[in-house]
Design a protein around this motif. Structure first.
Motif, PDB file in Angstrom:
ATOM      1  N   TYR A   1      38.736  64.662  41.436  1.00  0.00           N
ATOM      2  CA  TYR A   1      37.403  64.769  40.848  1.00  0.00           C
ATOM      3  C   TYR A   1      37.326  66.022  39.978  1.00  0.00           C
ATOM      4  O   TYR A   1      37.994  67.012  40.242  1.00  0.00           O
ATOM      5  N   LEU A   2      36.485  65.978  38.974  1.00  0.00           N
ATOM      6  CA  LEU A   2      36.065  67.118  38.154  1.00  0.00           C
ATOM      7  C   LEU A   2      37.107  67.606  37.174  1.00  0.00           C
ATOM      8  O   LEU A   2      36.960  67.425  35.973  1.00  0.00           O
ATOM      9  N   ALA A   3      38.163  68.281  37.651  1.00  0.00           N
ATOM     10  CA  ALA A   3      39.128  68.901  36.744  1.00  0.00           C
ATOM     11  C   ALA A   3      40.477  69.067  37.438  1.00  0.00           C
ATOM     12  O   ALA A   3      40.551  69.201  38.663  1.00  0.00           O
ATOM     13  N   ALA A   4      41.517  69.075  36.629  1.00  0.00           N
ATOM     14  CA  ALA A   4      42.875  69.277  37.136  1.00  0.00           C
ATOM     15  C   ALA A   4      43.726  69.816  35.994  1.00  0.00           C
ATOM     16  O   ALA A   4      43.336  69.748  34.823  1.00  0.00           O
ATOM     17  N   THR A   5      44.880  70.335  36.347  1.00  0.00           N
ATOM     18  CA  THR A   5      45.801  70.823  35.320  1.00  0.00           C
ATOM     19  C   THR A   5      47.224  70.385  35.621  1.00  0.00           C
ATOM     20  O   THR A   5      47.602  70.220  36.785  1.00  0.00           O
ATOM     21  N   ASP A   6      47.992  70.211  34.569  1.00  0.00           N
ATOM     22  CA  ASP A   6      49.429  69.963  34.704  1.00  0.00           C
ATOM     23  C   ASP A   6      50.194  71.244  34.384  1.00  0.00           C
ATOM     24  O   ASP A   6      51.371  71.227  34.107  1.00  0.00           O
ATOM     25  N   ASN A   7      49.495  72.357  34.414  1.00  0.00           N
ATOM     26  CA  ASN A   7      49.978  73.706  34.095  1.00  0.00           C
ATOM     27  C   ASN A   7      50.228  73.918  32.603  1.00  0.00           C
ATOM     28  O   ASN A   7      50.796  74.930  32.212  1.00  0.00           O
ATOM     29  N   GLU A   8      49.768  72.966  31.799  1.00  0.00           N
ATOM     30  CA  GLU A   8      49.770  73.135  30.349  1.00  0.00           C
ATOM     31  C   GLU A   8      48.378  72.853  29.794  1.00  0.00           C
ATOM     32  O   GLU A   8      47.864  73.608  29.000  1.00  0.00           O
ATOM     33  N   LYS A   9      47.827  71.733  30.221  1.00  0.00           N
ATOM     34  CA  LYS A   9      46.511  71.303  29.764  1.00  0.00           C
ATOM     35  C   LYS A   9      45.593  71.155  30.967  1.00  0.00           C
ATOM     36  O   LYS A   9      46.051  70.988  32.088  1.00  0.00           O
TER      37      LYS A   9
ATOM     38  N   GLU B   1      42.498  77.337  34.969  1.00  0.00           N
ATOM     39  CA  GLU B   1      43.237  78.326  34.189  1.00  0.00           C
ATOM     40  C   GLU B   1      43.994  79.278  35.121  1.00  0.00           C
ATOM     41  O   GLU B   1      45.130  79.677  34.826  1.00  0.00           O
ATOM     42  N   GLY B   2      43.376  79.619  36.249  1.00  0.00           N
ATOM     43  CA  GLY B   2      44.039  80.459  37.245  1.00  0.00           C
ATOM     44  C   GLY B   2      45.316  79.815  37.764  1.00  0.00           C
ATOM     45  O   GLY B   2      46.328  80.488  37.976  1.00  0.00           O
ATOM     46  N   HIS B   3      45.282  78.497  37.971  1.00  0.00           N
ATOM     47  CA  HIS B   3      46.497  77.784  38.389  1.00  0.00           C
ATOM     48  C   HIS B   3      47.577  77.873  37.314  1.00  0.00           C
ATOM     49  O   HIS B   3      48.753  78.068  37.616  1.00  0.00           O
TER      50      HIS B   3
END
Length: 145
Positions: free
Chosen positions: A26-34, A57-59
């Protein structure tokens, strides 16, 4: 697909609800690039959206692996605190707890533990009543994370 930039490192933010839903996120996730966001993200108040982007962004900055543990979530939360303030991060987490009590109480429970770990003094007295009637405090939830 709408693309924007986050407030600090200018990571690309993609609106991709299908991607998040297919990964049960839910909400937001990152692939460590986007960073990827969904429809629920779009419905959040501005301070919650900013918190979520800074958390992701912290991740990215920490290089966390895709399968994350509670300590990495806290590290990403602490990054957001540095960028926007502890008061606003706690307010965002409180809002998310309220929202997720209607959607998925287990996610609300994790947010409650993270709120406690950030030092929110009232979190120790908080609890969640599960659909089966069981009452979960921060310490009982922590056992399951």
């Amino acid at each position: 697909m709408k693309t924007t930039k986050t407030p600090t490192i200018k990571a690309t933010v993609n609106y991709d609800p299908a991607l998040l839903k297919s990964n049960h996120i839910y909400l937001a996730a990152t692939d460590n690039e986007k960073i990827y966001v969904d429809d629920l993200f779009q419905q959040m108040p501005l301070y919650v959206r900013i918190y979520l982007l800074l958390h992701e962004e912290g991740h990215i900055i920490a290089g966390h692996p895709h399968k994350r543990d509670l300590s990495q979530e806290l590290e990403a939360d602490q990054y957001a605190v540095k960028k926007m303030s502890k008061i606003l991060v706690c307010k965002a987490l409180l809002h998310l707890i309220k929202v997720f009590m209607r959607i998925d109480w287990t996610i609300a429970a994790e947010f409650m533990v993270r709120l406690n770990d950030l030092g929110y003094s009232r979190a120790k007295g908080m609890y969640i009543i599960a659909p089966n009637g069981l009452r979960f405090t921060v310490e009982t939830i922590r056992q399951y994370l």
